[in-house]
Design a protein around this motif. Structure first.
Motif, PDB file in Angstrom:
ATOM      1  N   HIS A 226       0.830  -1.209   0.000  1.00 27.53           N
ATOM      2  CA  HIS A 226       0.000   0.000   0.000  1.00 27.53           C
ATOM      3  C   HIS A 226       0.863   1.257   0.000  1.00 27.53           C
ATOM      4  CE1 HIS A 226      -3.380   2.642   0.938  1.00 27.53           C
ATOM      5  NE2 HIS A 226      -2.607   3.194   1.853  1.00 27.53           N
TER       6      HIS A 226
ATOM      7  N   GLY B  74       0.715   1.507  -4.013  1.00 30.20           N
ATOM      8  CA  GLY B  74      -0.586   2.108  -4.212  1.00 30.20           C
ATOM      9  C   GLY B  74      -1.691   1.328  -3.528  1.00 30.20           C
TER      10      GLY B  74
ATOM     11  N   ARG C 265      -7.621  -8.843  -6.874  1.00 25.09           N
ATOM     12  CA  ARG C 265      -8.828  -9.223  -7.601  1.00 25.09           C
ATOM     13  C   ARG C 265      -9.533 -10.362  -6.854  1.00 25.09           C
ATOM     14  NH1 ARG C 265      -7.850 -11.710 -12.017  1.00 25.09           N
ATOM     15  NH2 ARG C 265      -5.579 -11.795 -12.131  1.00 25.09           N
TER      16      ARG C 265
ATOM     17  N   GLU D 172      -4.856  -1.038  -2.440  1.00 30.84           N
ATOM     18  CA  GLU D 172      -5.126  -2.455  -2.658  1.00 30.84           C
ATOM     19  C   GLU D 172      -6.034  -2.694  -3.853  1.00 30.84           C
ATOM     20  OE1 GLU D 172      -7.506  -5.571   0.054  1.00 30.84           O
ATOM     21  OE2 GLU D 172      -5.601  -4.899   0.928  1.00 30.84           O
ATOM     22  N   ARG D 173      -7.011  -1.837  -4.066  1.00 27.22           N
ATOM     23  CA  ARG D 173      -7.983  -2.045  -5.142  1.00 27.22           C
ATOM     24  C   ARG D 173      -7.327  -2.092  -6.515  1.00 27.22           C
ATOM     25  NH1 ARG D 173      -8.775   3.235  -3.385  1.00 27.22           N
ATOM     26  NH2 ARG D 173      -8.182   4.849  -4.925  1.00 27.22           N
ATOM     27  N   ASP D 174      -6.119  -1.545  -6.647  1.00 31.91           N
ATOM     28  CA  ASP D 174      -5.444  -1.531  -7.945  1.00 31.91           C
ATOM     29  C   ASP D 174      -4.819  -2.882  -8.291  1.00 31.91           C
ATOM     30  OD1 ASP D 174      -6.119   1.110  -8.143  1.00 31.91           O
ATOM     31  OD2 ASP D 174      -4.125   1.880  -7.631  1.00 31.91           O
ATOM     32  N   PHE D 175      -4.617  -3.744  -7.292  1.00 32.21           N
ATOM     33  CA  PHE D 175      -3.843  -4.967  -7.531  1.00 32.21           C
ATOM     34  C   PHE D 175      -4.527  -6.254  -7.072  1.00 32.21           C
ATOM     35  CE2 PHE D 175      -0.886  -1.471  -6.307  1.00 32.21           C
ATOM     36  CZ  PHE D 175      -0.396  -1.201  -7.574  1.00 32.21           C
TER      37      PHE D 175
END
Length: 373
Positions: free
Chosen positions: A165, A169, A176, A171-174
């Motif tokens: 994080h 960046g 799934r 968590e939502r970016d990586f």
């Protein structure tokens, strides 16, 4: 020359393994862990494949075999509790030779910590709050300890990695989610069947009791693609989700849900795939689930152990070329990880079939198998 310093975030499976190998290669490792101590519970996991030679080289295989679970068979039940298949598990695993070892995750972490504790500094009850790096090192701010500077920082802090994080960046970016959720709870009593894993399935739902090692463990694994985000700290919410998702199942499920409602030791999370274009940025890198979570059928711990050795070896081989070291570690370890990530949906179809037809097909296949995994 002063040994190069490495901060490792996370004292689960990957972190202590990495600390051990870093110390062997002449580094000065520090492990920071936000929990006050090692977790004593956790679902059984396998040490197998590429992890076995690593455990052997660490000298911990005897301890792992001593802590191995005693399950030799898996009994499959339908939603009412009627047996539909019985699968013999690999005979003698974890007892002799180099066969895989199934061990409770808490015991695995304890054995790995024991192997590293005299070679590394451990900071329990603390966490990283800020990272600032330049070409020569990383300045780290802690929640409790005084700020320090390290040559490298490694995030081995799981699916919800703090290091990832801060350095890569949100968590939502990586991360799934696969639409599958899992909860585990220790039952505080021996299993009724001390050598059998008992699994009760309905379409999209699984409840199991594993004998573990003396104290049975219940697991709830189920499909809920509608739940895409939740507060990871809200245990009351987790209990409501599990209870609502398993309403109407027979067998011992109502009793196990009562135990879940009254426990203070509940693990709950979404089975997810972590997908990053790169596992490193400058002198900061990721390891284990933080880099490439693939865990559904127990591969995560073995891959974390193998990855830890690969990372330490790469840093030792290229001590003055961080980019080269981290690129080579990633290239070698991705070759092991990617096939497992591609197989997650197949594993889910075997473990938690979504339909009645899928469940019937899985049960038929189980009856025809001479021995299971």
């Amino acid at each position: 020359m002063t040994p190069r310093s490495v901060l490792v975030s996370g004292a689960g499976v990957a972190g202590p393994t990495l600390a051990h190998w870093l110390a062997r290669h002449g580094f000065r490792p520090t492990v920071v862990e936000k929990a006050q101590g090692l977790r004593s519970s956790g679902n059984p996991v396998d040490v197998r494949g590429p992890a076995l030679p690593v455990a052997e080289a660490m000298g911990v295989l005897p301890q792992l075999r001593a802590a191995a679970t005693s399950a030799t068979a898996m009994r499959l039940l339908n939603a009412t509790g009627r047996e539909v298949a019985r699968v013999r598990m690999s005979a003698g695993r974890g007892r002799t030779g180099h066969r895989e070892v199934e061990v409770p995750r808490g015991d695995l972490a304890a054995v790995l910590h024991e192997a590293a504790r005299d070679e590394a500094e451990f900071l329990f009850g603390d966490s990283i709050t800020a990272l600032r790096q330049d070409e020569h090192g990383v300045d780290v701010t802690f929640e409790q300890a005084a700020p320090r500077r390290f040559d490298f920082v490694i995030g081995a802090d799981g699916l919800h990695s703090t290091v990832r994080h801060l350095a890569f960046g949100p968590e939502r970016d990586f991360v799934r989610p696969t639409g599958i959720l899992v909860a585990t709870v220790p039952l505080g009593e021996p299993a009724d069947h001390p050598h059998e894993v008992v699994v009760c399935n309905a379409p999209g739902r699984l409840v199991s009791v594993h004998p573990s090692r003396g104290e049975a463990l219940a697991a709830f694994i189920f499909r809920r693609p509608d739940i895409t985000a939740f507060d990871h700290r809200d245990t009351a919410l987790h209990k409501r989700i599990v209870t609502a998702s398993h309403a109407g199942l027979g067998w011992r499920v109502p009793h196990l849900l009562d135990r879940l409602q009254n426990t203070d030791d509940l693990y709950f999370d979404a089975v997810s795939i972590v997908d990053l274009p790169s596992w490193s940025r400058g002198r900061i890198a990721l390891l284990g689930d933080a880099a490439s979570c693939v865990s559904l059928l127990g591969d995560g711990s073995s891959l974390a152990i193998a990855g830890a050795r690969a990372l330490a070896a790469a840093l030792a081989a290229h001590p003055t070329a961080p980019a080269t070291a981290l690129d080579r570690y990633e290239a070698a370890h991705r070759a092991l990880v990617m096939p497992r990530q591609r197989g997650v949906r197949r594993s889910a179809a075997l473990l938690v079939p979504a339909t009645r037809l899928g469940l019937a097909t899985r049960n038929l296949a189980a009856r025809l198998l001479p021995a299971g995994p």
